[in-house]
Motif scaffolding. Sequence first.
Motif, short mmCIF file in Angstrom:
data_model
loop_
_atom_site.label_atom_id
_atom_site.label_comp_id
_atom_site.label_asym_id
_atom_site.label_seq_id
_atom_site.Cartn_x
_atom_site.Cartn_y
_atom_site.Cartn_z
N VAL A 72 0.91 -1.19 0.08
CA VAL A 72 -0.11 0.04 0.09
C VAL A 72 0.83 1.22 0.04
CG1 VAL A 72 -1.58 1.24 1.39
CG2 VAL A 72 -1.86 -1.35 1.19
N PRO A 73 0.66 2.16 -0.86
CA PRO A 73 1.51 3.41 -0.98
C PRO A 73 0.88 4.48 0.07
CG PRO A 73 -0.07 3.39 -2.79
CD PRO A 73 -0.44 1.93 -2.25
N PHE A 74 1.30 4.18 1.34
CA PHE A 74 0.76 4.99 2.35
C PHE A 74 1.69 5.74 3.04
CE2 PHE A 74 -0.64 5.08 6.80
CZ PHE A 74 -1.99 5.96 6.65
N ASN A 75 1.56 6.90 3.27
CA ASN A 75 2.47 7.72 4.20
C ASN A 75 2.09 7.94 5.39
OD1 ASN A 75 4.35 9.70 5.14
ND2 ASN A 75 4.94 10.48 3.43
N ALA A 76 2.38 7.04 6.44
CA ALA A 76 1.74 7.28 7.89
C ALA A 76 2.08 8.79 8.36
CB ALA A 76 2.50 6.29 8.77
N ASN A 77 3.12 9.35 8.13
CA ASN A 77 3.40 10.82 8.56
C ASN A 77 2.65 11.82 7.82
OD1 ASN A 77 5.33 9.71 10.33
ND2 ASN A 77 6.86 9.75 8.69
N GLU A 78 2.36 11.73 6.73
CA GLU A 78 1.51 12.67 5.63
C GLU A 78 0.40 11.93 4.92
OE1 GLU A 78 4.24 16.23 4.52
OE2 GLU A 78 5.38 14.28 4.29
#
Length: 86
Positions: free
Chosen positions: A54-60
Amino acid sequence: MTEVRDRIIQIIAEQAMLDPSELKLDMSPQDIGIDSLGLVESIFAIEEEFDISVPFNANEPEKSDFDVSSLGAIIGAVEKLVAEKV
């Protein structure tokens, strides 16, 4: 892709300690009671379940291509990734 949707709902319900029947597609993670850490844990579980990345940026999360604004958006994004994998 009903089984994909049902499994995602189950994963997120487990994370929120709710019954899957309590979740609605228009609910945001916050509505469900999942904080940012819980959301990251849910994403990891979804990745493992479906063998996807998953292309997920937890910080943003707002800068990610992966829409986490609602349960329905998460399901749609995961279904797309699963379909692309085949």
